[in-house]
Design a protein around this motif. Structure first.
Motif, mmCIF file in Angstrom:
data_model
loop_
_atom_site.group_PDB
_atom_site.id
_atom_site.type_symbol
_atom_site.label_atom_id
_atom_site.label_comp_id
_atom_site.label_asym_id
_atom_site.label_seq_id
_atom_site.Cartn_x
_atom_site.Cartn_y
_atom_site.Cartn_z
ATOM 1 N N GLU A 1 -4.473 -0.488 -14.309
ATOM 2 C CA GLU A 1 -3.092 -0.865 -14.573
ATOM 3 C C GLU A 1 -2.278 0.349 -14.981
ATOM 4 O OE1 GLU A 1 -3.439 -3.926 -17.490
ATOM 5 O OE2 GLU A 1 -4.027 -5.436 -16.037
ATOM 6 N N LYS A 2 -2.878 1.246 -15.774
ATOM 7 C CA LYS A 2 -2.185 2.464 -16.177
ATOM 8 C C LYS A 2 -1.870 3.320 -14.960
ATOM 9 C CE LYS A 2 -2.693 6.266 -19.506
ATOM 10 N NZ LYS A 2 -2.379 7.399 -18.692
ATOM 11 N N LEU B 1 0.529 -3.761 -7.947
ATOM 12 C CA LEU B 1 -0.775 -4.357 -7.658
ATOM 13 C C LEU B 1 -0.584 -5.773 -7.157
ATOM 14 C CD1 LEU B 1 -3.892 -4.347 -7.768
ATOM 15 C CD2 LEU B 1 -3.692 -5.156 -10.127
ATOM 16 N N LYS B 2 -1.134 -6.053 -5.995
ATOM 17 C CA LYS B 2 -1.157 -7.409 -5.446
ATOM 18 C C LYS B 2 -2.610 -7.855 -5.486
ATOM 19 C CE LYS B 2 3.121 -6.936 -4.019
ATOM 20 N NZ LYS B 2 4.223 -7.520 -4.731
ATOM 21 N N ASP C 1 8.526 -5.226 4.409
ATOM 22 C CA ASP C 1 9.159 -3.950 4.754
ATOM 23 C C ASP C 1 8.305 -2.725 4.418
ATOM 24 O OD1 ASP C 1 9.281 -4.084 1.999
ATOM 25 O OD2 ASP C 1 11.383 -3.517 1.855
ATOM 26 N N ILE C 2 6.977 -2.843 4.440
ATOM 27 C CA ILE C 2 6.155 -1.701 4.035
ATOM 28 C C ILE C 2 5.531 -0.940 5.206
ATOM 29 C CG2 ILE C 2 5.673 -2.617 1.739
ATOM 30 C CD1 ILE C 2 2.847 -3.386 2.817
ATOM 31 N N ALA C 3 5.933 -1.246 6.447
ATOM 32 C CA ALA C 3 5.416 -0.472 7.578
ATOM 33 C C ALA C 3 5.741 1.001 7.337
ATOM 34 C CB ALA C 3 6.045 -0.962 8.879
ATOM 35 N N GLU C 4 4.783 1.855 7.625
ATOM 36 C CA GLU C 4 4.857 3.310 7.433
ATOM 37 C C GLU C 4 4.532 3.737 6.001
ATOM 38 O OE1 GLU C 4 5.104 5.331 10.113
ATOM 39 O OE2 GLU C 4 5.206 3.464 11.259
ATOM 40 N N ASP C 5 4.420 2.805 5.051
ATOM 41 C CA ASP C 5 4.000 3.156 3.695
ATOM 42 C C ASP C 5 2.479 3.280 3.667
ATOM 43 O OD1 ASP C 5 6.581 3.048 2.740
ATOM 44 O OD2 ASP C 5 6.367 1.094 1.768
ATOM 45 N N THR C 6 1.965 4.005 2.683
ATOM 46 C CA THR C 6 0.524 4.130 2.498
ATOM 47 C C THR C 6 0.101 3.198 1.373
ATOM 48 O OG1 THR C 6 0.519 6.401 3.276
ATOM 49 C CG2 THR C 6 -1.347 5.723 1.929
ATOM 50 N N VAL C 7 -0.945 2.417 1.627
ATOM 51 C CA VAL C 7 -1.465 1.469 0.645
ATOM 52 C C VAL C 7 -2.932 1.780 0.377
ATOM 53 C CG1 VAL C 7 0.137 -0.373 1.306
ATOM 54 C CG2 VAL C 7 -2.112 -0.244 2.395
ATOM 55 N N VAL C 8 -3.445 1.233 -0.715
ATOM 56 C CA VAL C 8 -4.874 1.282 -1.005
ATOM 57 C C VAL C 8 -5.347 -0.163 -1.050
ATOM 58 C CG1 VAL C 8 -6.669 1.988 -2.630
ATOM 59 C CG2 VAL C 8 -4.607 3.393 -2.377
ATOM 60 N N VAL C 9 -6.351 -0.474 -0.225
ATOM 61 C CA VAL C 9 -6.896 -1.833 -0.180
ATOM 62 C C VAL C 9 -8.309 -1.828 -0.747
ATOM 63 C CG1 VAL C 9 -5.492 -2.592 1.777
ATOM 64 C CG2 VAL C 9 -7.712 -1.558 2.206
ATOM 65 N N HIS C 10 -8.686 -2.942 -1.353
ATOM 66 C CA HIS C 10 -10.039 -3.120 -1.860
ATOM 67 C C HIS C 10 -10.536 -4.474 -1.394
ATOM 68 C CE1 HIS C 10 -13.199 -4.373 -4.673
ATOM 69 N NE2 HIS C 10 -13.522 -3.094 -4.643
ATOM 70 N N GLY D 1 -7.592 -7.054 -3.424
ATOM 71 C CA GLY D 1 -6.566 -6.326 -4.160
ATOM 72 C C GLY D 1 -5.945 -5.262 -3.280
ATOM 73 N N VAL D 2 -4.638 -5.026 -3.479
ATOM 74 C CA VAL D 2 -3.920 -4.011 -2.710
ATOM 75 C C VAL D 2 -2.933 -3.319 -3.633
ATOM 76 C CG1 VAL D 2 -2.395 -3.563 -0.741
ATOM 77 C CG2 VAL D 2 -4.050 -5.433 -0.612
#
Length: 177
Positions: free
Chosen positions: A29-30, A39-40, A111-120, A163-164
């Motif tokens: 969270e920090k 965080l989703k 609207d997050i196309a082209e953004d970088t995400v982290v998926v778990h 989680g994303v």
């Protein structure tokens, strides 16, 4: 003597205020707060996600029905424009990873196309039917001709995210179940 009482009272007040401060409960969270990510889903350790290249190598070593629990970082290629219920992540060699969300418990901003995400979550190989591919193409806003051009099942990189981490956006549309 009054000054000493005032100083002690001030210190006690300062300590009490500090102890009431809203601090993050977990390291994750920090990190989310510091890196302007939202965080989703469920919290996860995002310290060392795999790269898209490393993840593609893992996918290429997998057979159908294999499952790997992993976190990786990649650029978003497309998001369901109906309600954000799936997304596709760019992978090397013009491949994509199809990401769905555990129990449809959360959705992505559209609207997050082209953004970088982290998926778990769980990575696996899936054979996607023509009907399902066409459904996703329609959700992505493809033309009728593009949808009808899909005529064969496809072996795909699949991912069930629990989680994303999504970059914060001022215009982020709140997605609910």
């Amino acid at each position: 003597m009054n000054t000493l009482k005032y100083t002690i009272f001030s210190l006690i007040l300062l300590v009490n205020l500090q102890s009431c401060k809203d601090t993050p409960k977990t390291i994750e969270e920090k990190e989310v707060q510091e890196n302007a990510y939202s965080l989703k889903g469920e919290a996860f350790d995002a310290k060392t996600p795999k790269s898209a290249e490393d993840m593609a190598a893992l996918y290429n070593s997998m057979e159908a029905n294999d499952t790997i629990v992993v976190a990786f970082e990649a650029k978003v290629n497309a998001v369901c424009q109906n309600k954000g219920c799936w997304m596709k992540l760019d992978m090397p060699n013009s491949e994509t990873a199809m990401v769905k969300f555990k129990d449809y418990g959360f959705f992505m901003p559209k609207d997050i196309a082209e953004d970088t995400v982290v998926v778990h979550g769980k990575a696996f190989i899936q054979e996607v039917s023509v009907d399902e591919q066409r459904h996703y193409a329609e959700d992505a806003g493809k033309t009728k001709e593009e949808v009808e051009a899909i005529t064969e099942p496809k072996r795909t990189y699949s991912f069930l995210a629990d989680g994303v981490l999504v970059p914060e956006s001022e215009n982020e549309e709140i997605q609910t179940k």
